[in-house]
Design a protein around this motif. Structure first.
Motif, PDB file in Angstrom:
ATOM      1  N   VAL A 139     -15.632  20.951  -1.024  1.00 50.49           N
ATOM      2  CA  VAL A 139     -16.495  21.778  -0.179  1.00 50.49           C
ATOM      3  C   VAL A 139     -16.613  21.270   1.252  1.00 50.49           C
ATOM      4  N   ARG A 140     -16.024  20.116   1.559  1.00 50.62           N
ATOM      5  CA  ARG A 140     -16.129  19.589   2.918  1.00 50.62           C
ATOM      6  C   ARG A 140     -15.391  20.481   3.911  1.00 50.62           C
ATOM      7  N   ARG A 141     -15.873  20.465   5.172  1.00 49.96           N
ATOM      8  CA  ARG A 141     -15.231  21.267   6.215  1.00 49.96           C
ATOM      9  C   ARG A 141     -13.835  20.755   6.519  1.00 49.96           C
ATOM     10  N   ARG A 142     -13.669  19.423   6.480  1.00 49.54           N
ATOM     11  CA  ARG A 142     -12.362  18.810   6.760  1.00 49.54           C
ATOM     12  C   ARG A 142     -12.029  17.813   5.666  1.00 49.54           C
ATOM     13  N   MET A 143     -10.740  17.664   5.426  1.00 45.01           N
ATOM     14  CA  MET A 143     -10.281  16.648   4.488  1.00 45.01           C
ATOM     15  C   MET A 143     -10.309  15.294   5.204  1.00 45.01           C
ATOM     16  N   GLU A 144     -11.193  14.398   4.746  1.00 46.59           N
ATOM     17  CA  GLU A 144     -11.355  13.106   5.411  1.00 46.59           C
ATOM     18  C   GLU A 144     -10.685  11.966   4.663  1.00 46.59           C
ATOM     19  N   ASP A 145     -10.094  12.238   3.514  1.00 43.32           N
ATOM     20  CA  ASP A 145      -9.461  11.191   2.707  1.00 43.32           C
ATOM     21  C   ASP A 145      -7.958  11.140   2.977  1.00 43.32           C
ATOM     22  N   ARG A 146      -7.384   9.964   2.750  1.00 38.38           N
ATOM     23  CA  ARG A 146      -5.946   9.773   2.919  1.00 38.38           C
ATOM     24  C   ARG A 146      -5.437   8.854   1.812  1.00 38.38           C
ATOM     25  N   HIS A 147      -4.144   8.968   1.517  1.00 37.11           N
ATOM     26  CA  HIS A 147      -3.524   8.040   0.560  1.00 37.11           C
ATOM     27  C   HIS A 147      -2.100   7.730   1.012  1.00 37.11           C
ATOM     28  N   VAL A 148      -1.575   6.649   0.493  1.00 42.16           N
ATOM     29  CA  VAL A 148      -0.214   6.245   0.853  1.00 42.16           C
ATOM     30  C   VAL A 148       0.438   5.573  -0.344  1.00 42.16           C
ATOM     31  N   ILE A 149       1.746   5.793  -0.473  1.00 46.39           N
ATOM     32  CA  ILE A 149       2.561   5.155  -1.522  1.00 46.39           C
ATOM     33  C   ILE A 149       3.793   4.570  -0.851  1.00 46.39           C
ATOM     34  N   ILE A 150       4.041   3.291  -1.084  1.00 45.13           N
ATOM     35  CA  ILE A 150       5.267   2.653  -0.598  1.00 45.13           C
ATOM     36  C   ILE A 150       5.903   1.956  -1.797  1.00 45.13           C
ATOM     37  N   GLU A 151       6.918   2.589  -2.357  1.00 41.09           N
ATOM     38  CA  GLU A 151       7.495   2.082  -3.603  1.00 41.09           C
ATOM     39  C   GLU A 151       8.308   0.813  -3.397  1.00 41.09           C
ATOM     40  N   ASP A 152       8.977   0.683  -2.255  1.00 41.05           N
ATOM     41  CA  ASP A 152       9.727  -0.540  -1.948  1.00 41.05           C
ATOM     42  C   ASP A 152       9.091  -1.186  -0.720  1.00 41.05           C
ATOM     43  N   PHE A 153       7.987  -1.869  -0.944  1.00 40.80           N
ATOM     44  CA  PHE A 153       7.197  -2.443   0.148  1.00 40.80           C
ATOM     45  C   PHE A 153       8.012  -3.455   0.939  1.00 40.80           C
ATOM     46  N   HIS A 154       8.718  -4.335   0.247  1.00 39.80           N
ATOM     47  CA  HIS A 154       9.512  -5.351   0.940  1.00 39.80           C
ATOM     48  C   HIS A 154      10.680  -4.737   1.690  1.00 39.80           C
ATOM     49  N   GLY A 155      11.253  -3.691   1.130  1.00 39.32           N
ATOM     50  CA  GLY A 155      12.379  -3.040   1.791  1.00 39.32           C
ATOM     51  C   GLY A 155      11.977  -2.369   3.089  1.00 39.32           C
ATOM     52  N   VAL A 156      10.834  -1.692   3.088  1.00 42.77           N
ATOM     53  CA  VAL A 156      10.366  -0.998   4.291  1.00 42.77           C
ATOM     54  C   VAL A 156      10.125  -1.983   5.426  1.00 42.77           C
ATOM     55  N   PHE A 157       9.512  -3.122   5.106  1.00 38.60           N
ATOM     56  CA  PHE A 157       9.147  -4.081   6.148  1.00 38.60           C
ATOM     57  C   PHE A 157      10.134  -5.247   6.276  1.00 38.60           C
ATOM     58  N   ASN A 158      11.269  -5.129   5.571  1.00 37.37           N
ATOM     59  CA  ASN A 158      12.332  -6.135   5.673  1.00 37.37           C
ATOM     60  C   ASN A 158      11.806  -7.543   5.376  1.00 37.37           C
ATOM     61  N   ILE A 159      11.042  -7.655   4.315  1.00 34.55           N
ATOM     62  CA  ILE A 159      10.481  -8.936   3.886  1.00 34.55           C
ATOM     63  C   ILE A 159      11.469  -9.628   2.967  1.00 34.55           C
ATOM     64  N   GLU A 160      11.834 -10.832   3.316  1.00 36.51           N
ATOM     65  CA  GLU A 160      12.806 -11.576   2.523  1.00 36.51           C
ATOM     66  C   GLU A 160      12.116 -12.227   1.331  1.00 36.51           C
ATOM     67  N   ASP A 161      12.149 -11.548   0.223  1.00 41.19           N
ATOM     68  CA  ASP A 161      11.556 -12.041  -1.016  1.00 41.19           C
ATOM     69  C   ASP A 161      12.313 -11.403  -2.170  1.00 41.19           C
ATOM     70  N   ARG A 162      12.740 -12.209  -3.113  1.00 42.09           N
ATOM     71  CA  ARG A 162      13.564 -11.690  -4.206  1.00 42.09           C
ATOM     72  C   ARG A 162      12.759 -10.853  -5.189  1.00 42.09           C
ATOM     73  N   ASN A 163      11.455 -10.978  -5.139  1.00 44.16           N
ATOM     74  CA  ASN A 163      10.618 -10.233  -6.064  1.00 44.16           C
ATOM     75  C   ASN A 163      10.171  -8.915  -5.419  1.00 44.16           C
ATOM     76  N   PRO A 164      10.425  -7.782  -6.058  1.00 45.09           N
ATOM     77  CA  PRO A 164      10.026  -6.497  -5.475  1.00 45.09           C
ATOM     78  C   PRO A 164       8.514  -6.323  -5.484  1.00 45.09           C
ATOM     79  N   ALA A 165       8.045  -5.404  -4.669  1.00 48.46           N
ATOM     80  CA  ALA A 165       6.616  -5.082  -4.621  1.00 48.46           C
ATOM     81  C   ALA A 165       6.458  -3.620  -4.246  1.00 48.46           C
TER      82      ALA A 165
END
Length: 360
Positions: A139-165
């Protein structure tokens, strides 16, 4: 895992469909914030706009990280080589112009990969948990909520770690959208950039929350923004058998194991005895006005933003590390818009019903 021919065919179909649906005349292909940006915030905005755009185009999850990483590097290079292209007189970035440059770059990268030789350099899909999202304005006038999904967190930010996140977050905005919009773009950026990550995820999450809040409060003062947001985010590191959940406010995380639900979060509400004591010790007050509220107005005791309520409404998150046994069925992240009307038992039953109806 699909064989090479199978996944390259999937990639080819995506790039062909992408090319067929590009609208170069669309000046606002994704949502863009109304505030100006500084160098510190550049990467987070690039990631947010790229994810929005690729999600609209139904990009295969395994392509999101490599495309996003290329877009980050090439846009940063453009900004360095043409420092005045997107900036105002006070050296801030103009968000609309920058967003348009980012989406043009996504177009360019995806068209580049239609070449079979380039396409064959892309990584094959890796198995991951199925993900479902839902956002309803109600019922709100505007949608004030947000969400985000990053399935390959290390890949997006080029983090050198052998364990995925992988990273998942829900932001429940109030008194406007700016705090939620800012947090959905930058909390994961500051997590990746934290000096504690990836060796100490708990400290890194706290560091990211504090940095997000500090920079948003600074921006609020400069640009007269007044909103706030609660947050709940989950960082999944499956090879380490660890789930990290961090939260502010009354959004929650429900972990379900073999039919049994465990609430990971203890919500930050002003009527919680320890929260009330903390607020009163700092000189604030908690007053009942329909519900218990900080200074008689705000119904949560911790949040990002809410400059008028600092220091009583703190941005210090609680962080919980959960050891995973392999018996976990699913995790539900949701704001109070769900939990105020749906019981944990009803939420669990609804997910199991959907899985039974759609086992694939």
């Amino acid at each position: 895992m699909a064989d090479t021919g199978d996944y390259l065919e999937v990639y080819k179909r995506f790039f062909d469909d992408f090319a067929a649906t590009i609208n170069p005349d669309d000046q606002l292909p994704v949502k863009v914030a109304g505030y100006y940006l500084c160098d510190t915030e550049l990467v987070g905005e690039i990631v947010d706009w790229t994810l929005q755009y690729l999600n609209q185009k139904n990009c295969p999850p395994s392509l999101v990280a490599p495309i996003t990483r290329i877009v980050i590097e090439e846009i940063k290079s453009i900004c360095k080589g043409q420092p005045s292209a997107f900036r105002t007189q006070d050296n801030s970035y103009q968000p609309l112009k920058l967003m348009q440059a980012v989406t043009r770059k996504v177009n360019e990268v995806c068209l580049r990969y239609r070449d079979n030789g380039c396409m064959s350099t892309l990584p094959p899909p890796t198995p991951g948990p199925p993900i479902s999202t839902c956002a309803i304005k109600n019922v709100r006038r505007r949608m004030e909520d947000r969400h985000v999904i990053i399935e390959d967190f290390h890949g997006v930010f080029n983090i050198e770690d052998r364990n995925p996140a992988s990273y998942y977050a829900v932001f429940d905005g109030h008194a406007g959208t700016d705090a939620a919009v800012y947090s959905v773009s930058h909390l994961h950026q500051f997590l990746a950039e934290s000096s504690y990550y990836p060796t100490d995820p708990e400290k890194a999450l706290k560091d990211a929350f504090f940095r997000t809040d500090s920079l948003f409060i600074e921006k609020s003062t400069k640009e007269q923004l007044r909103s706030g947001t609660t947050a709940v985010c989950a960082l999944l590191r499956p090879k380490e058998k660890k789930l990290y959940v961090a939260w502010l406010g009354d959004s929650q995380a429900l972990l379900v194991c073999e039919g049994k639900a465990v609430q990971v979060v203890n919500p930050h509400k002003p009527d919680r005895q320890d929260e009330r004591q903390r607020i009163e010790d700092m000189g604030g007050c908690v007053i009942y006005w329909g519900s218990w509220r900080v200074n008689g107005q705000l119904a949560v005791s911790r949040a990002i933003g809410d400059a008028d309520y600092k220091p009583y409404v703190t941005a210090e998150p609680d962080v919980r590390a959960v050891d995973l046994t392999g018996n976990e069925d699913f995790l539900v992240l949701a704001c109070d818009g769900l939990w105020d009307f749906v019981t944990e038992e009803e939420a669990v039953a609804a997910v199991y019903d959907q899985v039974r109806q759609n086992p694939g």
